[in-house]
Design a protein around this motif. Structure first.
Motif, mmCIF file in Angstrom:
data_model
loop_
_atom_site.group_PDB
_atom_site.id
_atom_site.type_symbol
_atom_site.label_atom_id
_atom_site.label_comp_id
_atom_site.label_asym_id
_atom_site.label_seq_id
_atom_site.Cartn_x
_atom_site.Cartn_y
_atom_site.Cartn_z
ATOM 1 N N LYS B 18 1.008 -1.305 0.068
ATOM 2 C CA LYS B 18 0.013 0.031 -0.155
ATOM 3 C C LYS B 18 0.889 1.336 -0.018
ATOM 4 N N THR B 19 1.786 1.275 0.837
ATOM 5 C CA THR B 19 2.654 2.451 0.987
ATOM 6 C C THR B 19 3.497 2.611 -0.337
ATOM 7 N N SER B 20 3.905 1.573 -0.858
ATOM 8 C CA SER B 20 4.556 1.582 -1.958
ATOM 9 C C SER B 20 3.912 2.208 -3.127
ATOM 10 N N VAL B 38 4.567 -2.073 8.970
ATOM 11 C CA VAL B 38 5.595 -1.108 8.778
ATOM 12 C C VAL B 38 4.595 0.475 9.209
ATOM 13 N N THR B 39 3.440 1.043 8.524
ATOM 14 C CA THR B 39 2.671 1.650 8.432
ATOM 15 C C THR B 39 1.712 1.590 9.763
ATOM 16 N N VAL B 40 2.041 2.794 10.622
ATOM 17 C CA VAL B 40 1.058 2.886 11.722
ATOM 18 C C VAL B 40 0.327 4.062 11.836
ATOM 19 N N VAL B 58 -5.249 8.333 1.003
ATOM 20 C CA VAL B 58 -4.841 8.148 2.348
ATOM 21 C C VAL B 58 -4.408 6.711 2.366
ATOM 22 N N ASP B 59 -2.882 6.909 2.786
ATOM 23 C CA ASP B 59 -2.152 5.445 3.065
ATOM 24 C C ASP B 59 -2.570 5.227 4.597
ATOM 25 N N LEU B 60 -3.183 3.718 4.740
ATOM 26 C CA LEU B 60 -3.387 3.372 5.798
ATOM 27 C C LEU B 60 -2.700 2.208 6.372
HETATM 28 MG MG LIG Z 1 2.605 0.706 4.835
#
Ligand SMILES: [Mg+2]
Ligand SMILES: Nc1nc2c(ncn2[C@@H]2O[C@H](COP(=O)(O)OP(=O)(O)OP(=O)(O)O)[C@@H](O)[C@H]2O)c(=O)[nH]1
Lengths: 91, 623
Positions: B18-20, B38-40, B58-60
């Motif tokens: 997702k973040t990528s 990784v993403t918090v 929005v990245d979650l």
């Molecule tokens: Mg992430």
């Protein structure tokens, strides 16, 4: 249930040795003695793909008490402690 | 006509990319790594589609369901359901799947359908699926699921083209009428039925790997071996801490001689006076003495980033689970604690993945005991001034060994504190389960490593330019004023405010062997640990007067006893010298009380450790 599975004894995954392969028969969260409630434990196991019919293989074990175990569930690898794996009945 | 901003949300199982995708679409540089969790935090970004539609995305945090079992998963749930007050619900939810592992995401997608939000299934990491020979009947999958499906390769240029095109198509015909939200937490039997349904759809639309990932299996045979794996882990950590010391040395010397030359240049060109003193003693000896440590900071980040990108972190957590369990820590605490070697702040944030409140709190309380990169300047300065650079057993650098010992002391005391917390406060505690996906290994991507290091180096230099610089101005001022009366023979600094303050505190710190210069350095050192190095640099440079071209390390070697140096090292293992860490502890625990508790326990430990070290060293003749 197919014949081949009837031949094998059902056992909790929590007792399986490294190298064990089998198919999940059912979940028995009550027997596991986990800190989670039965419902919560069962939900989490299903959410990680531990559902009836899934193939599992015990790939690795930790050092202390051979715990936790790394289990291949279909095509992903999940680390769980043996205590929670007791809820997964395989054959 | 200007169309309103289109709101997208990235939802999906952990580690699906997702973040990528977020970074690829918006050009951001949010943290990407190969382990779940990784993403918090929620992160918003913007981009424009090929047809010119303005989009907010929005990245979650990743999640397996909308139940919200841990603080990070709650963020995702609340955003998708529009629960956070005043929140806009997303117009379109992008459900991101790792194409090599569709079971869990498709179940999540079936659950997401109940929210009534328009959905798209993004089959990410399609390159890996192709390589493994997994083939997906995309059209059939879309028909069975009743949502559009698109493939993507987040980490390849142009890998999101199809997704962008689809976004345009969908946004043109998004229904104005919102669908009703029928979501509620699934019961166990619904969950099971959903997973069955997902498995049925997958068996219809996906043909599974002809070539499973044998590389991961082969690496794991060594890395997850019950004994061998622990040896590998110890080796990795040992090499990491040795490298911080040994590899950085040449570069640091280069930087140091650069600053020395600059100092001499300023000394030679400017007339003697306040400006000369400010630039030479305040800026160059102060801030410069911190910047010299940049190579070491880069090396520690390089190691951590490589381990994260490769996919090792989740393995290390697996290996350490039971061992840390003995000290009352949860296996999931390992990754936050290891990232605390870089900096405790992201480490403390990363504890959001721990669902059990007590486990999370314990981890937060001990994270600052992990030797963060800001301690490296302090340790290195003192070690290189007092510990000879001899080799032990022919190949281990003694200075590196002492450094490793300091890291080990931090880890050991963290485990001890955690054990005490468990023993005294959480006695009725039943161990929370440890369940963690072990992702397949990936070759670390040069670009993301480079970006990671660059971001960190920039942060470090920015800090040197802001916090450290302003503290330095303060210290320089305190150490320079008031000026000595005309004709006095004592050193000028003895008349300064710094000396007055330092000497006032000195009696408190005398039992641990600290002189007044250290006492002064510790106060601005509250802002950030490295400041102490800079402050010592400035104070001793001003005190040294004209011949101040000497490096701070050489000055310390003549002014401090070995016992004082060792005591200072012991102090820094524990001292709560970082205002930002304390602020994050307050925010993440939601309590001033826990922040105060952390501050107090660390201060007490620091004082006790220094007292012990100093007196032992003096007794052994190092006074
Ligand atoms: Mg992430
Ligand atoms: N080969 C390949 N690797 C990818 C792709 N997308 C992501 N990755 C890698 O997959 C790993 C996970 O990526 P992230 O973007 O951090 O995943 P995430 O979904 O944000 O993970 P969480 O924040 O933990 O939920 C990283 O190592 C990425 O480099 C892709 O399309 N192809």
């Amino acid at each position: 249930m197919t014949d081949t599975h009837d031949m094998r004894r059902e056992m909790p995954l929590g007792l399986a040795q490294r190298g064990y392969t089998g198919v999940i028969q059912h979940l028995a969260a009550k027997e596991a003695g986990s800190a989670l409630s039965d419902i919560e434990l069962e939900s989490r196991l299903i959410e990680l793909g531990f559902v009836e019919g899934a193939r599992v293989e015990v790939l690795h074990e930790g050092l202390v008490g051979r715990d936790p175990i790394a289990v291949r569930v279909d095509n992903i690898t999940i680390a769980v402690r043996r205590r929670e794996a007791m809820a997964i009945i395989v054959a | 006509m200007e169309l309103p901003l289109l709101h997208l949300a990235l939802v999906g199982t952990p580690n699906s990319g997702k973040t990528s995708l977020f970074n690829a679409l918006t050009g951001s540089r949010q943290k990407v790594a190969n382990y779940p969790g990784v993403t918090v935090e929620r992160k918003e970004g913007f981009f424009v589609t090929p047809l010119g539609r303005q989009v907010s995305i929005v990245d979650l945090p990743g999640t397996y369901s909308l139940r919200g079992r841990s603080p990070d998963e709650e963020i995702t749930r609340d955003f998708v359901l529009g629960k956070a007050s005043g929140e806009i619900v997303p117009d379109l939810v992008l459900c991101v799947a790792d194409s090599t592992n569709l079971r869990l995401t498709i179940r999540l997608l079936l659950e997401l359908k109940r929210t009534g939000r328009p959905l798209v299934l993004v089959l990410n990491m399609f390159d890996i699926a192709n390589r493994r020979g997994i083939s997906v009947d995309v059209d059939r999958l879309a028909k069975e699921l009743g949502v559009p499906v698109v493939t993507s390769i987040a980490v390849r240029k142009g890998g999101t083209a199809d997704l962008l095109k689809l976004t345009d198509e969908i946004s043109a015909k998004l229904a104005a009428e919102p669908q009703p939200n029928n979501w509620r937490a699934l019961s166990v039997s619904e969950l099971r039925a959903t997973q069955r349904e997902a498995d049925r759809i997958i068996s219809d639309c996906v043909s599974l790997p002809a070539r499973p990932d044998t590389l991961t299996a082969r690496i794991d045979a060594i890395v997850l071996h019950p004994v061998g794996g622990l040896i590998v882990l110890a080796l990795i950590l040992f090499v990491m801490f040795q490298a911080v010391f040994a590899w950085a040395q040449p570069l640091m010397e280069l930087l140091q001689s650069g600053f020395d030359a600059l100092g001499e240049f300023v000394h030679a060109t400017l007339p003697a006076g306040l400006l000369q003193s400010f630039l030479q003693n305040g800026v160059i000896s102060g801030v410069g003495s911190v910047i010299v440590f940049l190579p070491q900071i880069i090396i520690i980040f390089l190691f951590i980033l490589l381990l994260e990108d490769f996919g090792y972190m989740a393995r290390a957590a697996f290996l350490m689970d039971r061992i840390m369990g003995g000290a009352g820590l949860h296996g999931r605490a390992f990754i936050p604690l290891l990232s605390s070697f870089a900096c405790a702040i992201p480490g403390i944030m990363a504890t959001r993945v721990i669902d059990n409140k007590r486990d999370r709190l314990t981890t937060i309380l001990i994270a600052p005991l992990m030797t963060c990169s800001a301690r490296i300047p302090v340790y290195t300065l003192i070690i290189s001034a007092f510990i000879p650079a001899t080799d032990v057993l022919g190949f281990i650098n003694l200075q590196g060994l002492v450094m490793f010992g300091l890291y080990a002391a931090g880890i050991t005391s963290a485990l001890a504190v955690s054990f005490l917390i468990k023993f005294f406060m959480l006695r009725d505690y039943a161990p929370a389960p440890f369940m963690l996906e072990l992702p397949d290994y990936k070759v670390p991507r040069l670009k993301s490593i480079a970006i990671g290091i660059f971001t960190r180096a920039k942060m470090f230099l920015q800090r040197a330019g802001t916090t450290i610089f302003s503290m330095m101005v303060l210290i320089w001022f305190l150490a320079s004023f008031p000026q000595p009366p005309a004709g006095s023979t004592e050193p000028a600094i003895d008349f300064s405010l710094a000396a007055i303050i330092g000497k006032a505190i000195e009696p408190l710190l005398a039992p641990v062997g600290f002189n007044w210069q250290i006492a002064v350095a510790l106060i601005p050192g509250m802002a950030a640990r490295e400041v102490a190095v800079a402050a010592l640099g400035t104070v001793y440079a001003i005190e040294g007067g004209k011949e101040a071209a000497e490096q701070i390390g050489q000055v310390l070697a003549t002014k401090w006893s070995l016992a004082t140096a060792l005591s200072m090292l012991a102090w820094y293992i524990f001292a709560p010298q970082c205002a930002s860490t304390l602020a994050v502890i307050r925010r993440e625990t939601g309590s001033w009380g826990w922040m105060a508790a952390t501050f107090t326990y660390m201060l007490v430990l620091a004082y006790a450790a220094s007292l012990l070290t100093y007196n032992a060293a003096v007794a052994l003749g190092a006074g």
